[in-house]
Design a protein around this motif. Structure first.
Motif, PDB file in Angstrom:
ATOM      1  N   GLU A 153      -3.233   0.567 -12.549  1.00 33.43           N
ATOM      2  CA  GLU A 153      -3.685  -0.817 -12.482  1.00 33.43           C
ATOM      3  C   GLU A 153      -3.909  -1.253 -11.025  1.00 33.43           C
ATOM      4  N   THR A 154      -2.951  -0.893 -10.185  1.00 33.49           N
ATOM      5  CA  THR A 154      -3.040  -1.243  -8.770  1.00 33.49           C
ATOM      6  C   THR A 154      -4.265  -0.592  -8.122  1.00 33.49           C
ATOM      7  N   ALA A 155      -4.454   0.690  -8.412  1.00 27.28           N
ATOM      8  CA  ALA A 155      -5.575   1.418  -7.817  1.00 27.28           C
ATOM      9  C   ALA A 155      -6.910   0.855  -8.297  1.00 27.28           C
ATOM     10  N   VAL A 156      -6.975   0.538  -9.583  1.00 30.22           N
ATOM     11  CA  VAL A 156      -8.223  -0.007 -10.136  1.00 30.22           C
ATOM     12  C   VAL A 156      -8.576  -1.318  -9.436  1.00 30.22           C
ATOM     13  N   ALA A 157      -7.579  -2.160  -9.265  1.00 34.67           N
ATOM     14  CA  ALA A 157      -7.832  -3.447  -8.609  1.00 34.67           C
ATOM     15  C   ALA A 157      -8.281  -3.233  -7.171  1.00 34.67           C
ATOM     16  N   ALA A 158      -7.635  -2.290  -6.495  1.00 37.29           N
ATOM     17  CA  ALA A 158      -7.951  -2.064  -5.080  1.00 37.29           C
ATOM     18  C   ALA A 158      -9.324  -1.447  -4.889  1.00 37.29           C
ATOM     19  N   MET A 215      -3.658   3.746   0.257  1.00 39.16           N
ATOM     20  CA  MET A 215      -4.426   4.974   0.037  1.00 39.16           C
ATOM     21  C   MET A 215      -5.808   4.650  -0.543  1.00 39.16           C
ATOM     22  N   SER A 216      -5.859   3.630  -1.401  1.00 37.85           N
ATOM     23  CA  SER A 216      -7.142   3.256  -1.999  1.00 37.85           C
ATOM     24  C   SER A 216      -8.109   2.738  -0.936  1.00 37.85           C
TER      25      SER A 216
END
Lengths: 492, 314
Positions: free
Chosen positions: B105-110, B77-78
């Motif tokens: 955390e996952t979204a920030v990295a992506a 989605m990101s």
């Protein structure tokens, strides 16, 4: 958010700027306007014996739309004779259930051809397509549908066990809601078994002539509906005709007086729906955002060409500044321009004569010391236009607080107590409409009970329904149109 | 609009808060519905439609809030949030993604370097039925993981039982836990039931320091209806007139088509005003609407609908 990150490709929309609506014009091609129209007498279009013609123009650009006949005395005679014969031989004796079928059919055809009527009405009258599409034409179809239902139930309407029609009705209607006023006149007359000769207004004859085609399409017996176009002289001849059993008129109080004089001492029955200077009362506990909407629709709906317009705003002094500020913000967002554009809120003034009258009265307001305000708004170069206008500092003694302007001009007055609101609201020779805005039910009822107006809207304004009776007190006329009450004027 | 800002002691007690909120002008439901319906007849075509579609895309908070969310789902989605249409780089990126705290955390990295924000729901979303300490811990965790925006829920039970002070104080506490992250306050208007309550809850949230007021969690029907968004836009407009501070609005849930999105933008344009036509002040909480916006955008450019298979499903 970091809006200008270099890694993201692409156009960024301009932020914080208004969404500009692109032109969204409704197509004119759905309606075929003929160059020239004859009179509709005895089921057919008939050239006028008078030989006279008038031109109707599009008020939005002053371009001629069509020529129509101006009926003279001979033509009126022919139409009344045709209506009498249709009454005696066909329509009068016909069972109500059968009459109802014709009215249902007319309602159905009107709904099917709604877009055509909406565009034509907008062209001939100058009102926005948004209103003809969403208000005028749906109400017209609904009005015929409503009265179709009464046609076979007249014995249960409360006017005796076997009420009878009057005969031939002479009907004269105004230019502000051309087809809707036609429906208000013709639907109850036909449902009750009368036949009609109707004269549309000089400046807006076209939808009435298209309605004549609908009568043909519905196989309505010849002579039941006759449409005579023309100017004031045609109307005078029609209402004075000895063959008319009933006169129904909607228009100015001055003409209404003249008609009442002509009918006095004759057997004619008369209903008059005349002018108004409606008070829109906003109490300090009102739902202010919705009250502002009601003020706007009360006076700017149909360019203020509304007999029941809320042309006098009576606002409680304690919230007057706040209401005015909200009102001005809201009025600034109104979109004035091409009536056929689907996003237009305010269309053209119907005629040069009406524009002169509005200018004259607005000028009087300024001369008498009231303060005039209009939003910045570009008026089209051609056509008849007047910007939405709000007068503050108006007192009861100003002409703009007393006379009907019939344009997009609001007079703002203040009051301190409920008693004062009612006193000021009733302090007018008119008595057609009023609006009351309060969240308190008991105050709503207290106020409505004391207002001398035929229609009182509660937390709304300019809402119409075929089931609801409409009519005036005092110099706003007599008789009721719409609802069960609307049958009475056409029955003995 | 009130010509004075709030008195400093408005929130001093439940009584003063109640007096203030119940002293606001009422909302007539019939009138508000009529106004929203009237504005939804605006005809937005050609160039106006093109501008509105791009604006709407840039306002989307692309959302996944499911129990079944995984890191893979959030990464996918990101990627879409940063480049909504791989075939057309002129499409603007969306405003933010919206995820549960454990996915931040996952979204920030992506999304690093894309400019797309990361919003996280918090405070025991969607019901909000947890002790305050748990709500604050939830918020702090999301912020620590890098969320730039927090979408909190108000305690509707407290609101409906008249404990306005509790709702107010919770918002203040969460705001403090947010630090520099922006706070969106979800009113869950479907549970508040009346438009009078929507206006009061809007003011309550603004009074307590919300940066945004948001209609719904998306878990309760009805979610974002036009009359509700209308009343909230009126509230932020009036609040700005009184205080000079602009609060954002986010309708969320139930916005599925380009038509829905454009109706919302027309409301913003004509009720709050042009200043709110900016992702900093207006967001659309949605997911499926994005593909419809992309499809309509292509239709305006090429004249044909490419079909749903040309748009990514994540």
């Amino acid at each position: 958010m970091a809006d200008d990150d270099a890694t993201t490709a692409g156009n960024r929309p301009a932020l914080g700027t208004a969404l500009e609506y692109a032109p969204a014009p409704e197509s004119r091609s759905v309606v075929a306007i003929r160059d020239s129209y004859d009179l509709f007498i005895d089921g057919v279009f008939t050239p006028a014996k008078s030989g006279e013609r008038i031109t109707t123009v599009n008020p939005a650009d002053e371009q001629p739309l069509a020529e129509v006949a101006a009926a003279g005395e001979e033509d009126v005679d022919l139409a009344v004779v045709a209506a009498r014969r249709a009454f005696d031989e066909v329509w009068g004796p016909m069972p109500g259930a059968e009459r109802g079928k014709y009215l249902f059919r007319i309602s159905r055809i009107l709904a099917e051809r709604a877009r055509e009527f909406a565009v034509l009405e907008s062209l001939d009258n100058g009102k926005p397509i948004k209103e003809t599409r969403d208000v005028d034409i749906p109400l017209v179809a609904a009005h015929f549908f409503y009265y179709a239902g009464w046609a076979d139930k007249l014995a249960h309407a409360g006017y005796g066990p076997d009420p009878r029609p009057l005969g031939v009705a002479a009907q004269v209607i105004p230019w502000n809601f051309p087809l809707l006023m036609l429906a208000w006149k013709i639907a109850p007359a036909l449902a009750t078994g009368n036949t009609v000769v109707l004269k549309p207004a000089e400046t807006t004859p076209l939808t009435a002539l298209l309605f004549a085609e609908v009568c043909q399409e519905a196989d309505l017996p010849a002579g039941v509906v006759n449409i005579l176009t023309g100017a004031g002289a045609t109307g005078r001849t029609l209402v004075a005709h000895p063959g008319a059993d009933k006169v129904a008129f909607t228009g100015s109080t001055a003409v209404g007086r003249e008609i009442a004089r002509v009918a006095a001492g004759t057997a004619k029955r008369v209903t008059l729906e005349l002018g108004g200077k409606g008070a829109n009362i906003v109490y300090d506990d009102a739902a202010l955002d919705q009250a502002v909407e009601g003020i706007v629709s009360g006076i700017f709906f149909n360019q203020g060409h509304v007999c029941c317009a809320g042309s006098r705003l009576l606002v409680q002094e304690s919230v007057a500044d706040e209401v005015l500020e909200r009102l001005k913000t809201r009025v600034s967002r109104l979109r004035l321009g091409d009536p056929l554009d689907k996003n237009t809120d305010i269309g053209a003034i119907n005629s040069a004569a009406q524009l002169d009258r509005i200018r004259d009265l607005a000028g009087t307001g300024q001369a008498e010391g009231a303060e005039s305000w209009s939003p910045a708004c570009d008026l089209p170069e051609r056509g008849y236009w007047f910007p939405p206008t709000v007068f503050t500092g108006v007192s009861q003694s100003h002409r703009i607080a007393r006379e009907e302007i019939f344009g997009p001009v609001l007079s703002v007055l203040t009051f301190r107590t409920p008693e004062e609101a009612v006193t000021k609201a009733n302090n007018t020779p008119y008595g057609l409409s009023a609006g009351v805005w309060t969240e308190k039910g008991s105050r709503m009822l207290w106020t409505a009970n004391r207002l001398r107006a035929g229609i009182v809207w509660s937390n709304t304004f300019n809402k119409f329904d075929p089931a609801s009776p409409f009519g005036g007190y005092k110099e706003s006329g007599y008789g009721r149109e719409g609802g069960r009450h609307g049958l009475e004027g056409y029955l003995v | 609009m009130p010509d004075t800002a709030y008195a400093s002691d408005t929130a001093a007690s439940n009584t003063s808060l109640r007096a203030y909120l119940y002293g606001l002008p009422g909302v007539d439901e019939v009138g508000a519905q009529a106004r929203a319906a009237d504005l939804s007849t605006r005809s937005i075509k050609t160039t106006a439609k093109r501008a509105a579609i791009d604006l709407a895309i840039s306002m989307v908070d692309l959302t996944t809030l499911e129990g079944a969310d995984t890191r893979g789902k959030v990464r996918a989605m990101s990627a879409k949030a940063a480049h909504p249409d791989p075939a057309d780089p002129s499409v603007p990126r969306v405003a933010a993604v919206c995820v549960y705290p454990d996915m931040v955390e996952t979204a920030v990295a992506a999304l690093r370097g894309t400019g797309v924000g990361v919003a996280s729901v918090a405070t025991a979303f969607p019901s909000g039925r947890a002790p305050l300490e748990a709500k604050l811990a939830d918020t702090r965790a999301a912020v620590a993981a890098g969320a730039t925006e927090i979408d909190m829920v108000i305690d509707r039970g407290a609101f409906l039982s008249g404990d306005l002070r509790k709702v107010h104080d919770e918002i203040i506490a969460v705001k403090e836990a947010c630090g520099t992250a922006h706070l969106k306050v979800i009113l869950e208007t479907g549970e508040l039931a009346t438009l009078d309550n929507v206006r009061r809850a809007s003011y309550l949230a603004m009074l307590a320091g919300a940066d945004f007021i948001k209609t719904s969690t998306g878990k309760v029907a009805p979610a974002a209806t036009l009359p509700v968004t209308l009343v909230m836009l009126e509230a932020v407009r009036d609040h700005h007139a009184a205080t000079g501070r602009r609060i954002g609005v986010k309708p969320a849930g139930g916005i599925r088509t380009t038509k829905d999105a454009i109706k919302n933008l027309v409301l913003v344009n004509e009720v709050a005003g042009a200043a709110w036509l900016d992702p900093a002040l207006f967001r659309l909480g949605a997911s499926s609407v994005l593909n419809d916006l992309l499809m309509q955008r292509t239709r305006l450019t090429t004249g044909t609908y490419p079909g749903p298979d040309y748009y990514t499903l994540d």
